[in-house]
Write a protein that holds these residues in place. Structure first.
Motif, PDB file in Angstrom:
ATOM      1  N   LEU A 211       0.924  -1.259   0.056  1.00 22.63           N
ATOM      2  CA  LEU A 211       0.074   0.102   0.066  1.00 22.63           C
ATOM      3  C   LEU A 211       0.981   1.295  -0.130  1.00 22.63           C
ATOM      4  CD1 LEU A 211      -2.732  -1.131   2.704  1.00 22.63           C
ATOM      5  CD2 LEU A 211      -3.246  -0.838   0.018  1.00 22.63           C
ATOM      6  N   GLU A 212       2.007   1.198   0.876  1.00 21.64           N
ATOM      7  CA  GLU A 212       2.944   2.396   0.757  1.00 21.64           C
ATOM      8  C   GLU A 212       3.470   2.589  -0.650  1.00 21.64           C
ATOM      9  OE1 GLU A 212       3.692   2.346   5.582  1.00 21.64           O
ATOM     10  OE2 GLU A 212       5.442   2.008   4.261  1.00 21.64           O
ATOM     11  N   GLU A 213       3.997   1.298  -0.797  1.00 23.68           N
ATOM     12  CA  GLU A 213       4.881   1.300  -2.190  1.00 23.68           C
ATOM     13  C   GLU A 213       3.810   1.985  -3.496  1.00 23.68           C
ATOM     14  OE1 GLU A 213       7.455  -2.100  -4.107  1.00 23.68           O
ATOM     15  OE2 GLU A 213       5.293  -2.459  -4.499  1.00 23.68           O
ATOM     16  N   GLN A 214       2.400   1.655  -3.349  1.00 16.06           N
ATOM     17  CA  GLN A 214       1.644   2.250  -4.454  1.00 16.06           C
ATOM     18  C   GLN A 214       1.020   3.451  -4.120  1.00 16.06           C
ATOM     19  OE1 GLN A 214      -1.155  -0.780  -5.902  1.00 16.06           O
ATOM     20  NE2 GLN A 214       0.546  -2.120  -6.407  1.00 16.06           N
TER      21      GLN A 214
ATOM     22  N   GLN B 245     -11.567   1.172  -7.509  1.00 14.43           N
ATOM     23  CA  GLN B 245     -12.011   2.096  -8.673  1.00 14.43           C
ATOM     24  C   GLN B 245     -11.108   1.420  -9.903  1.00 14.43           C
ATOM     25  OE1 GLN B 245     -10.698   5.736  -7.026  1.00 14.43           O
ATOM     26  NE2 GLN B 245     -12.426   5.876  -5.600  1.00 14.43           N
ATOM     27  N   GLY B 246     -11.094   0.394 -10.183  1.00  6.80           N
ATOM     28  CA  GLY B 246     -10.202  -0.229 -11.059  1.00  6.80           C
ATOM     29  C   GLY B 246     -10.900  -0.418 -12.427  1.00  6.80           C
ATOM     30  N   GLU B 247     -10.348  -1.553 -13.287  1.00  3.31           N
ATOM     31  CA  GLU B 247     -10.839  -1.646 -14.675  1.00  3.31           C
ATOM     32  C   GLU B 247     -12.496  -2.176 -14.768  1.00  3.31           C
ATOM     33  OE1 GLU B 247      -7.456  -4.160 -14.889  1.00  3.31           O
ATOM     34  OE2 GLU B 247      -8.575  -5.812 -14.977  1.00  3.31           O
ATOM     35  N   GLY B 248     -12.681  -3.045 -13.675  1.00  4.01           N
ATOM     36  CA  GLY B 248     -14.061  -3.673 -13.489  1.00  4.01           C
ATOM     37  C   GLY B 248     -14.017  -4.954 -14.306  1.00  4.01           C
TER      38      GLY B 248
ATOM     39  N   HIS C 222      -6.223  -5.061  -9.691  1.00  2.00           N
ATOM     40  CA  HIS C 222      -6.750  -4.561 -10.965  1.00  2.00           C
ATOM     41  C   HIS C 222      -7.211  -3.135 -11.002  1.00  2.00           C
ATOM     42  CE1 HIS C 222      -7.167  -8.719 -12.571  1.00  2.00           C
ATOM     43  NE2 HIS C 222      -7.555  -9.062 -11.279  1.00  2.00           N
ATOM     44  N   SER C 223      -6.422  -2.461 -10.340  1.00  2.00           N
ATOM     45  CA  SER C 223      -6.775  -0.757 -10.218  1.00  2.00           C
ATOM     46  C   SER C 223      -5.398  -0.156 -10.270  1.00  2.00           C
ATOM     47  CB  SER C 223      -7.568  -0.355  -8.921  1.00  2.00           C
ATOM     48  OG  SER C 223      -6.834  -0.701  -7.982  1.00  2.00           O
ATOM     49  N   GLU C 224      -5.528   1.054 -10.920  1.00  2.00           N
ATOM     50  CA  GLU C 224      -4.265   1.806 -10.693  1.00  2.00           C
ATOM     51  C   GLU C 224      -3.611   2.146  -9.754  1.00  2.00           C
ATOM     52  OE1 GLU C 224      -2.385   2.620 -13.513  1.00  2.00           O
ATOM     53  OE2 GLU C 224      -4.057   1.736 -14.814  1.00  2.00           O
ATOM     54  N   ALA C 225      -2.234   2.206  -9.524  1.00  2.01           N
ATOM     55  CA  ALA C 225      -1.645   2.754  -8.189  1.00  2.01           C
ATOM     56  C   ALA C 225      -2.188   4.041  -7.953  1.00  2.01           C
ATOM     57  CB  ALA C 225      -0.099   2.886  -8.363  1.00  2.01           C
ATOM     58  N   ARG C 226      -2.170   4.435  -6.763  1.00  4.34           N
ATOM     59  CA  ARG C 226      -2.753   5.814  -6.287  1.00  4.34           C
ATOM     60  C   ARG C 226      -4.379   5.965  -6.064  1.00  4.34           C
ATOM     61  NH1 ARG C 226       1.405   9.693  -5.988  1.00  4.34           N
ATOM     62  NH2 ARG C 226       3.428   8.491  -7.002  1.00  4.34           N
ATOM     63  N   THR C 227      -4.891   5.090  -6.777  1.00  3.27           N
ATOM     64  CA  THR C 227      -6.722   5.130  -6.767  1.00  3.27           C
ATOM     65  C   THR C 227      -6.738   4.495  -5.132  1.00  3.27           C
ATOM     66  OG1 THR C 227      -6.803   2.831  -7.786  1.00  3.27           O
ATOM     67  CG2 THR C 227      -7.198   4.950  -9.119  1.00  3.27           C
ATOM     68  N   ASP C 228      -7.977   5.026  -4.661  1.00  5.25           N
ATOM     69  CA  ASP C 228      -8.390   4.545  -3.411  1.00  5.25           C
ATOM     70  C   ASP C 228      -9.117   3.216  -3.436  1.00  5.25           C
ATOM     71  OD1 ASP C 228      -7.062   6.551  -2.497  1.00  5.25           O
ATOM     72  OD2 ASP C 228      -9.083   7.887  -2.283  1.00  5.25           O
TER      73      ASP C 228
END
Ligand SMILES: Nc1ncnc2c1ncn2[C@@H]1O[C@H](COP(=O)(O)OP(=O)(O)OP(=O)(O)O)[C@@H](O)[C@H]1O
Ligand SMILES: [Mg+2]
Length: 350
Positions: A212-215, A276-279, A251-257
């Motif tokens: 989590l910290e890394e991303q 909040q990823g690709e779905g 399946h979601s971008e780094a920095r998204t919650d």
């Protein structure tokens, strides 16, 4: 001997008895000659009628038995599904009814067996393929180091890190397979106890702290005060939540919650993981809990999983008499929900 022959012989024997009686009466003059004549005529007539009646009555019985034999033969050749008409005497109808029921149950078990066999074959094929990929890349990297293709320490370190990741992936796969085999053999044991959800959640988050910290991820946790304890196997349920978090991260971008929501409704606790990823498209959504099922896009990702995580999660949740389900919209994100009875079966509130 045919059943019809037996009935006709039984009938024939009573007529034979009657004829013997008439012959004896004739020789010992028990009855008058005209009486014997009449009785003989009557015997012949009744023999004819009773043979006809026996024949008509035994035909449906014989037909039913014949059909039962034919159907039994079909079943022995794995050909199910033909229903035998229930006709004839009560006993035969009851036998046919039981037979039809047995045939339906056998057909269902056979289909379940075939499905299990098919999924076992697919599992072996998919896993063999998945095992081969990291093996091949480990071999290639080791070969490159041995051949001196990479010399500078920085590239070497990078190669070693990749090898270590691949070994980790292999290890995880083997562990998941072992877990599944334990669930299949029906020997999964739950160690349920009243588990404080705040502490449990803290331990799961600790598990994921590094990534989590890394991303640069934020995990929002909605956790109402009044929801405190659940009667569950905390360790196994941690595996479920970690699995859902791993998927959300993958399946979601780094920095998204990512959001974890816990709520209580009636006698159930709901734990939701939202990203909040690709779905996932509606076409794939009903299959994601199947073993080794992966949406095509995730199959091609560099560090794709084996597709066993959700299948294992479902096993664990169902062993708790709970449910796990997903809602998703392509391009927007997914929400996975675990529904657990707050108190396990036969437990009184503590
Ligand atoms: N949060 C998510 N967003 C988008 N797709 C998802 C999400 N969670 C699961 N999926 C899809 O469902 C598939 C099955 O998930 P599952 O966890 O069973 O397997 P995996 O993550 O591919 O592998 P494993 O968990 O065994 O490492 C994934 O491959 C992915 O395609
Ligand atoms: Mg997974």
């Amino acid at each position: 001997m045919k059943i019809k022959t037996i009935f006709l012989l039984a009938n024939g024997s009573s007529i034979l008895l009657m004829t013997t009686f008439l012959i004896i009466s004739y020789f010992y003059m028990i009855l008058s000659v005209s009486m014997i004549g009449w009785l003989s005529l009557l015997t012949v007539l009744s023999a004819f009628i009773s043979f006809l009646v026996y024949y008509l009555l035994t035909s449906p019985v014989e037909r039913s038995i014949k059909r039962l034999a034919e159907e039994a033969h079909h079943i022995s050749e794995n050909d199910f599904g033909t229903k035998i008409p229930e006709e004839g005497p009560v006993e035969i109808r009851s036998l046919t009814h039981q037979f039809n029921g047995m045939s339906t149950r056998l057909s269902q078990s056979f289909q379940a067996l075939q499905k299990a066999e098919q999924s076992r074959r697919e599992l072996v094929a998919n896993i063999s393929h998945d095992l081969r990929t990291p093996m091949a890349s480990i071999r290639a990297f080791i070969q490159a180091i041995q051949d001196g293709v990479v010399e500078d320490p920085k590239s070497k370190a990078q190669y070693m890190r990749t090898i270590s990741l691949e070994v980790e992936r292999l290890d995880q796969m083997i562990q998941q397979l072992f877990e599944l085999s334990v669930y299949d053999s029906g020997t999964m044991q739950l160690h349920k106890e009243w588990t404080a959800l705040d502490q449990w959640l803290l331990e799961v988050m600790e598990h994921k702290r590094f990534i989590l910290e890394e991303q640069h991820r934020e995990v929002h946790i909605d956790f109402p005060e009044r929801v405190k304890e659940v009667y569950m196997d905390g360790e196994k349920m941690k595996r479920v939540l970690v699995n859902l978090l791993d998927n959300a991260l993958r399946h979601s971008e780094a920095r998204t919650d990512i959001r974890i929501r816990i709520r209580q409704q009636d006698r159930f606790i709901f734990i939701e993981v939202e990203d909040q990823g690709e779905g996932i498209s509606q076409e794939h959504l009903p299959h994601i809990f199947d073993r080794t099922y992966r949406v095509e896009a995730s199959r091609n990702q560099k560090y794709a999983g084996t597709g066993l995580g959700l299948a294992i999660a479902r096993h664990i949740v169902e062993a708790h008499e709970g449910k796990i389900f997903a809602a998703s919209e392509l391009g927007t994100g997914s929400t996975f929900t675990i529904q657990l009875p707050r108190e396990g079966k036969g437990v009184t509130s503590g």
